[in-house]
Design a protein around this motif. Sequence first.
Motif, PDB file in Angstrom:
ATOM      1  N   LEU A 141      -3.338 -31.908  53.198  1.00 26.90           N
ATOM      2  CA  LEU A 141      -3.178 -30.448  53.167  1.00 26.90           C
ATOM      3  C   LEU A 141      -2.154 -29.962  54.189  1.00 26.90           C
ATOM      4  CD1 LEU A 141      -6.941 -29.391  52.836  1.00 26.90           C
ATOM      5  CD2 LEU A 141      -5.146 -28.982  51.137  1.00 26.90           C
ATOM      6  N   VAL A 196      -7.579 -24.011  57.882  1.00 30.20           N
ATOM      7  CA  VAL A 196      -8.587 -24.436  56.914  1.00 30.20           C
ATOM      8  C   VAL A 196      -9.920 -23.828  57.326  1.00 30.20           C
ATOM      9  CG1 VAL A 196      -9.809 -26.380  55.850  1.00 30.20           C
ATOM     10  CG2 VAL A 196      -7.391 -26.612  56.441  1.00 30.20           C
ATOM     11  N   ARG A 220     -11.940 -14.787  53.925  1.00 27.74           N
ATOM     12  CA  ARG A 220     -10.726 -15.258  53.264  1.00 27.74           C
ATOM     13  C   ARG A 220      -9.657 -14.152  53.231  1.00 27.74           C
ATOM     14  NH1 ARG A 220     -12.107 -18.410  47.733  1.00 27.74           N
ATOM     15  NH2 ARG A 220      -9.867 -18.894  47.937  1.00 27.74           N
ATOM     16  N   ARG A 227      -4.716 -21.994  54.671  1.00 29.27           N
ATOM     17  CA  ARG A 227      -4.063 -22.725  53.587  1.00 29.27           C
ATOM     18  C   ARG A 227      -5.084 -23.239  52.581  1.00 29.27           C
ATOM     19  NH1 ARG A 227      -1.152 -26.845  57.549  1.00 29.27           N
ATOM     20  NH2 ARG A 227      -0.139 -25.355  58.953  1.00 29.27           N
ATOM     21  N   ALA A 228      -6.306 -23.424  53.044  1.00 24.98           N
ATOM     22  CA  ALA A 228      -7.341 -23.972  52.161  1.00 24.98           C
ATOM     23  C   ALA A 228      -8.708 -23.495  52.614  1.00 24.98           C
ATOM     24  CB  ALA A 228      -7.293 -25.498  52.170  1.00 24.98           C
ATOM     25  N   VAL A 230     -12.801 -24.623  51.902  1.00 26.82           N
ATOM     26  CA  VAL A 230     -13.634 -25.695  51.353  1.00 26.82           C
ATOM     27  C   VAL A 230     -15.046 -25.154  51.146  1.00 26.82           C
ATOM     28  CG1 VAL A 230     -14.526 -28.028  51.677  1.00 26.82           C
ATOM     29  CG2 VAL A 230     -12.241 -27.416  52.551  1.00 26.82           C
ATOM     30  N   LEU A 244     -11.623 -25.408  47.450  1.00 25.75           N
ATOM     31  CA  LEU A 244     -11.778 -26.841  47.232  1.00 25.75           C
ATOM     32  C   LEU A 244     -13.256 -27.218  47.330  1.00 25.75           C
ATOM     33  CD1 LEU A 244      -8.821 -28.015  49.509  1.00 25.75           C
ATOM     34  CD2 LEU A 244      -8.792 -27.697  47.025  1.00 25.75           C
TER      35      LEU A 244
END
Length: 658
Positions: A141, A196, A220, A227-228, A230, A244
Amino acid sequence: MTTVNPEPLWRPDPQRIARAQVARFQTWAAEHHGAPSRGGYPALHRWSVDELETFWEALTQWFDVRFSTPYARVLGDRSMPGAQWFPGATLNYAEHALRAAATRPAEPALLHVDETHEPSPVTWSELRRQVGSLAAELRALGVRPGDRISGYLPNIPQAVVALLATAAVGGVWTSCAPDFGARSVLDRFQQVEPVVLFTVDGYRYGGKEHDRRDVVAELRAELPTLRAVVHIPLLGTEPPPGALEWSALTAADEEPVFEQVPFDHPLWVLYSSGTTGLPKAIVQSQGGILVEHLKQLGLHCDLGPEDRFFWYTSTGWMMWNFLVSGLLTGTTIVLYDGSPGHPDIGAQWRIAERTGATLYGTSAAYVMACRKAEVHPARDFDLSKVQCVATTGSPLPPDGFRWLHDEFAASGADLWIASVSGGTDVCSCFAGAVPTLPVHTGELQAPGLGTDLQSWDAGGHPVTDEVGELVVTNPMPSMPVRFWNDPDGSRYHGSYFDTYPGVWRHGDWITITSRGSVVIHGRSDSTLNRQGVRMGSADIYEVVERLPEIKESLVIGVEQPDGGYWMPLFVHLAPGAALDEALLGRIKQVLRDQLSPRHVPDEVIEVPGVPHTLTGKRIEVPVKRLLQGTPLDKAVNPGSIDNLDLLHFYEELARKRA
């Protein structure tokens, strides 16, 4: 205060002393590094602060710390703030935390317990595999050394895996518990700009499910650097769009690759309670935490591969980070995700029983609540494996020591009680557990090795058997390397070094007794000062909360504009109790008899509850500011309080008094 030497409540037997790792370390250090071979712990401690560099070098050798590149010297610069530890050295915290996987792959590294109280193991080999898989995915990532990784997670195995994978790639971990609201989390995470975010969809507490998907959506939206994200489906929901899946990131059979980083490379960011402003973002280093926690957990807590280590905590409290470091000593750690009192107040003891905990850590408040509720832990549960009950969060009152001792002694158990005190600021203990020393009622056994802990008077002179400021006169490896977003270091300096330049002032009142033990009296910034006699709030709470009618109390000393001093005592009553003349009289009498006539409160006021920080500490200073007329929005950071509505009572009281 009196520090006449009474008989100890407990003494370690010769067998316990002989097998204690700190005793074996002393024998070895005497042979290899010139430590004193006689005089026991007091002599070893004196040597550890007088010969600071030699002590820490000896410790790294004893615990076989793996430096992938050697250090130039132990302490490049010992000034505070700014001490430079092991300059030139590189290493990795996660590599050390997973070392036991090589020799004990099928044994449990983690025991996860939820509110069913049924332990679920994660083996060392499985933990290492998941960390390897996740670390590879983080690199894919684009996560690079120094990038921040955040977790909005309860105390579950996935949180441990995420922390270790972050450390493995050289990232910087930071976490909040999912009972924190969005504003509280953003006050913390926005400062460090994570790339993340690990999240759950919700959590279970007190027998109920708490959906947090709306909070996650807000996080968020308000963290533009992500970038991500989870998704961990603790409640079984589908991942939100673009997130993810945890299971996909941890599925590979991947050997972890450990980034070798400088000793002072950031490991994680912890946060102060933030009651009066944005929480301080406290940065601690991979190497500093590694060696400090090896010392604290291996020597002071006497943990090793045969132990099981349980501390009731959440990911929003430094004790969670401390608990995870139990892996450094090859110890199985117990992760409890749930209410401390579900389905009944004996819940934590039941978990200690079912996991075979050898060291069980909890809060002083929980111990006192069990005492009031007439819980009988050693009678009602099989706690034969428990060697030590440790407490922190607030001083354990003398009655708590006696109750624990008597409850276990009645079943024939030889219980070591370790009251410890330190702070988020160092993610460790200044004073507390020593397995080779006696325990005196109401006292911490001794200062920690390498920690030159002193009690200073207002003139900066050390005092013994007198109340003074807690100071540390030499650097500790886990002291912050900096605060985040504090480029010139002024906020860091102002937090600890303004009062005594070059000396760490922590903000607690303590007494160091002539026998070397330590008594904690509470925060010095909320100290009660009546007619020149200073007393910590903890002393008041210890006396008042013995009364069965008092569930909890809060005492404040308020300097008045006319030079006067008003000291109210706020009491949250137990169900069915009434603040009548009889109870008022008993409160004043016990304070007069057991503490000081000067510290009998001016008023005793019934309150609907006592406000706490999100990590459970009574908030004294913000209430004091409210009572002095500071507006609520200036007196307290609302996102740091467990129940903001309670503060309106104190705000209204201040308005009426004005």
